[in-house]
Design a protein around this motif. Structure first.
Motif, mmCIF file in Angstrom:
data_model
loop_
_atom_site.group_PDB
_atom_site.id
_atom_site.type_symbol
_atom_site.label_atom_id
_atom_site.label_comp_id
_atom_site.label_asym_id
_atom_site.label_seq_id
_atom_site.Cartn_x
_atom_site.Cartn_y
_atom_site.Cartn_z
ATOM 1 N N ILE A 170 0.664 -1.051 -0.225
ATOM 2 C CA ILE A 170 0.115 0.044 0.075
ATOM 3 C C ILE A 170 0.924 1.327 0.148
ATOM 4 O O ILE A 170 1.858 1.420 0.699
ATOM 5 C CB ILE A 170 -0.867 0.014 1.132
ATOM 6 C CG1 ILE A 170 -1.802 -1.165 1.356
ATOM 7 C CG2 ILE A 170 -1.830 1.210 1.206
ATOM 8 C CD1 ILE A 170 -2.717 -1.245 2.608
ATOM 9 N N THR A 171 0.630 1.906 -0.960
ATOM 10 C CA THR A 171 1.358 3.478 -1.061
ATOM 11 C C THR A 171 0.422 4.457 -0.597
ATOM 12 O O THR A 171 -0.708 4.513 -0.932
ATOM 13 C CB THR A 171 1.802 3.700 -2.481
ATOM 14 O OG1 THR A 171 2.810 2.617 -2.908
ATOM 15 C CG2 THR A 171 2.497 4.944 -2.508
ATOM 16 N N PHE A 172 1.016 5.273 0.221
ATOM 17 C CA PHE A 172 0.491 6.556 0.876
ATOM 18 C C PHE A 172 1.003 7.695 0.165
ATOM 19 O O PHE A 172 2.087 8.061 0.240
ATOM 20 C CB PHE A 172 0.449 6.584 2.482
ATOM 21 C CG PHE A 172 -0.383 5.802 3.160
ATOM 22 C CD1 PHE A 172 -1.407 5.854 3.533
ATOM 23 C CD2 PHE A 172 0.058 4.405 3.292
ATOM 24 C CE1 PHE A 172 -2.552 5.160 4.261
ATOM 25 C CE2 PHE A 172 -0.473 3.524 4.324
ATOM 26 C CZ PHE A 172 -1.939 3.854 4.547
ATOM 27 N N ARG A 173 0.120 8.471 -0.362
ATOM 28 C CA ARG A 173 0.618 9.933 -0.844
ATOM 29 C C ARG A 173 0.039 11.168 -0.262
ATOM 30 O O ARG A 173 -1.334 10.953 0.112
ATOM 31 C CB ARG A 173 0.311 9.766 -2.321
ATOM 32 C CG ARG A 173 0.986 9.124 -3.408
ATOM 33 C CD ARG A 173 0.732 9.172 -4.612
ATOM 34 N NE ARG A 173 1.527 8.327 -5.586
ATOM 35 C CZ ARG A 173 1.362 8.289 -7.003
ATOM 36 N NH1 ARG A 173 0.536 8.863 -7.541
ATOM 37 N NH2 ARG A 173 2.220 7.486 -7.672
ATOM 38 N N ARG A 174 0.782 12.086 -0.201
ATOM 39 C CA ARG A 174 0.268 13.369 0.300
ATOM 40 C C ARG A 174 -0.618 13.990 -0.598
ATOM 41 O O ARG A 174 -0.273 14.193 -1.957
ATOM 42 C CB ARG A 174 1.147 14.487 0.807
ATOM 43 C CG ARG A 174 0.856 15.603 1.541
ATOM 44 C CD ARG A 174 1.912 16.328 1.790
ATOM 45 N NE ARG A 174 2.631 15.507 3.235
ATOM 46 C CZ ARG A 174 3.842 15.056 2.868
ATOM 47 N NH1 ARG A 174 4.182 14.910 1.660
ATOM 48 N NH2 ARG A 174 4.303 14.240 3.881
ATOM 49 N N LEU A 175 -2.105 14.643 -0.343
ATOM 50 C CA LEU A 175 -2.690 15.179 -1.528
ATOM 51 C C LEU A 175 -3.182 16.707 -0.750
ATOM 52 O O LEU A 175 -3.774 16.615 0.294
ATOM 53 C CB LEU A 175 -4.224 14.633 -1.776
ATOM 54 C CG LEU A 175 -5.031 15.514 -2.751
ATOM 55 C CD1 LEU A 175 -4.364 15.581 -4.021
ATOM 56 C CD2 LEU A 175 -6.354 14.569 -2.711
ATOM 57 N N LYS A 176 -2.480 17.778 -1.143
ATOM 58 C CA LYS A 176 -2.719 19.147 -0.951
ATOM 59 C C LYS A 176 -3.377 19.654 -2.201
ATOM 60 O O LYS A 176 -2.745 19.631 -3.443
ATOM 61 C CB LYS A 176 -1.579 19.872 -0.326
ATOM 62 C CG LYS A 176 -1.258 19.436 0.833
ATOM 63 C CD LYS A 176 0.096 20.219 1.553
ATOM 64 C CE LYS A 176 0.425 19.800 2.900
ATOM 65 N NZ LYS A 176 -0.495 20.148 4.007
ATOM 66 N N ALA A 177 -4.474 20.534 -2.060
ATOM 67 C CA ALA A 177 -5.150 21.180 -3.364
ATOM 68 C C ALA A 177 -5.822 22.443 -2.674
ATOM 69 O O ALA A 177 -6.020 22.192 -1.539
ATOM 70 C CB ALA A 177 -6.085 20.387 -3.734
ATOM 71 N N ASP A 178 -6.191 23.216 -3.681
ATOM 72 C CA ASP A 178 -7.030 24.196 -3.480
ATOM 73 C C ASP A 178 -7.855 24.484 -4.559
ATOM 74 O O ASP A 178 -7.784 23.974 -5.721
ATOM 75 C CB ASP A 178 -6.065 25.759 -3.051
ATOM 76 C CG ASP A 178 -5.242 25.912 -4.095
ATOM 77 O OD1 ASP A 178 -5.508 25.896 -5.293
ATOM 78 O OD2 ASP A 178 -4.214 26.825 -3.905
ATOM 79 N N CYS A 179 -8.801 25.369 -4.115
ATOM 80 C CA CYS A 179 -9.905 25.778 -5.317
ATOM 81 C C CYS A 179 -10.751 26.982 -4.900
ATOM 82 O O CYS A 179 -10.701 27.329 -3.794
ATOM 83 C CB CYS A 179 -10.909 24.440 -5.668
ATOM 84 S SG CYS A 179 -11.834 23.924 -4.111
ATOM 85 N N VAL A 201 -4.002 20.889 -7.853
ATOM 86 C CA VAL A 201 -3.272 19.897 -6.848
ATOM 87 C C VAL A 201 -1.866 20.624 -6.557
ATOM 88 O O VAL A 201 -1.151 20.912 -7.464
ATOM 89 C CB VAL A 201 -2.976 18.466 -7.290
ATOM 90 C CG1 VAL A 201 -2.387 17.858 -6.495
ATOM 91 C CG2 VAL A 201 -4.543 17.823 -7.318
ATOM 92 N N THR A 202 -1.569 20.900 -5.408
ATOM 93 C CA THR A 202 -0.230 21.552 -5.248
ATOM 94 C C THR A 202 0.871 20.688 -4.609
ATOM 95 O O THR A 202 1.856 20.944 -4.687
ATOM 96 C CB THR A 202 -0.400 22.754 -4.172
ATOM 97 O OG1 THR A 202 -1.017 22.240 -2.910
ATOM 98 C CG2 THR A 202 -1.077 23.870 -4.794
ATOM 99 N N ASP A 203 0.455 19.357 -4.131
ATOM 100 C CA ASP A 203 1.517 18.478 -3.544
ATOM 101 C C ASP A 203 0.734 17.017 -3.600
ATOM 102 O O ASP A 203 -0.490 16.798 -3.125
ATOM 103 C CB ASP A 203 1.555 18.819 -2.253
ATOM 104 C CG ASP A 203 2.900 17.954 -1.713
ATOM 105 O OD1 ASP A 203 3.191 17.044 -2.305
ATOM 106 O OD2 ASP A 203 3.327 17.931 -0.657
ATOM 107 N N ASN A 204 1.101 16.171 -4.211
ATOM 108 C CA ASN A 204 0.976 14.758 -4.513
ATOM 109 C C ASN A 204 2.048 13.843 -4.210
ATOM 110 O O ASN A 204 2.156 12.995 -5.268
ATOM 111 C CB ASN A 204 0.120 14.549 -5.809
ATOM 112 C CG ASN A 204 -0.562 13.353 -5.801
ATOM 113 O OD1 ASN A 204 -1.104 12.635 -4.637
ATOM 114 N ND2 ASN A 204 -0.996 12.953 -7.020
ATOM 115 N N SER A 205 2.846 14.087 -3.477
ATOM 116 C CA SER A 205 4.209 13.244 -3.257
ATOM 117 C C SER A 205 3.920 12.025 -2.358
ATOM 118 O O SER A 205 2.572 12.142 -1.666
ATOM 119 C CB SER A 205 5.288 14.267 -2.500
ATOM 120 O OG SER A 205 4.645 14.623 -1.224
#
Length: 219
Positions: A170-179, A201-205
């Motif tokens: 299982i891979t976990f990714r960070r999701l930061k976004a704005d709208c 999406v500003t961060d999907n690392s």
């Protein structure tokens, strides 16, 4: 004497006319006031009736009375739920092409072309092909959705995590976004009455990848 009598008679007539005018004016004022009070009372009654909802219990025997909340009082909660609904439609995916297409169609009702543009960007990069080929399940874990309702368009920030569940890990990714959110007409496909604009999406690392055997639930 006739002159004095005539003078008093004329004065009496004049006084009677003035009294009549005063009485008529008072009647008009009272009537206007009564009409105005009646209209205000009718308006209050209608407004109070709108706040009442009659519901029937499952047995169908009892009618219960509930009070409807002011629509605007719940808008911040509706705005957050609108964004969360979009995130689940967009990022909760099964390795099924038809299911992915259906989710994207529903998600598109909730926003502008920035949503479909992000979908096409992911598709061109082969993201959905990898989901299908790897039999991978994608899940979103929403940590927070913050919406500034003080000024329209309403600025929104999103903090979440993405889970990519494979057969062995299982891979976990960070999701930061704005709208931004704007008010829109409520429909069956958009029940909250908002429209997402300028989704970004500003961060999907990547955060970490763990073995399936080590995973014991959502973190």
């Amino acid at each position: 004497m006739n002159a004095n009598f005539n003078f008093r008679y004329l004065r009496n007539i004049q006084s009677s006319h003035q009294l009549n005018r005063l009485v008529v004016a008072l009647v008009i004022i009272c009537s206007a006031g009564l009409i105005g009070w009646n209209q205000w009372l009718t308006h209050q009654t209608v407004e109070q009736s709108r706040e009442k909802i009659y519901t029937v219990d499952p047995s169908g025997k009892t009618i219960m009375l509930a009070y409807a909340q002011d629509q605007n009082a719940n808008r911040p909660a509706e705005a957050k739920d609108h964004v969360k609904t979009f995130l689940k439609l967009f990022f909760n995916q099964e390795p099924d092409e038809k299911a992915i297409d259906e989710n994207m169609k529903q998600a598109a009702y909730l926003g502008d072309e920035s949503i479909t543009r992000h979908y096409y960007d992911l598709r061109e990069k082969g993201f959905y092909t990898k989901l299908l080929q790897g039999n991978t399940i994608e899940k979103v874990l929403v940590d927070s959705v913050n919406v500034d309702m003080t000024r329209s368009p309403y600025y929104c920030t999103i903090n979440a995590r993405i889970m990519l569940v494979r057969a062995t890990n299982i891979t976990f990714r960070r999701l930061k976004a704005d709208c931004s959110l704007i008010d829109a007409r409520r429909t069956d496909n958009n029940p909250h009455g908002f429209l997402i604009e300028r989704f970004r999406v500003t961060d999907n690392s990547d955060i970490e990848t763990i073995n399936r055997d080590q995973y014991n639930g959502y973190r």
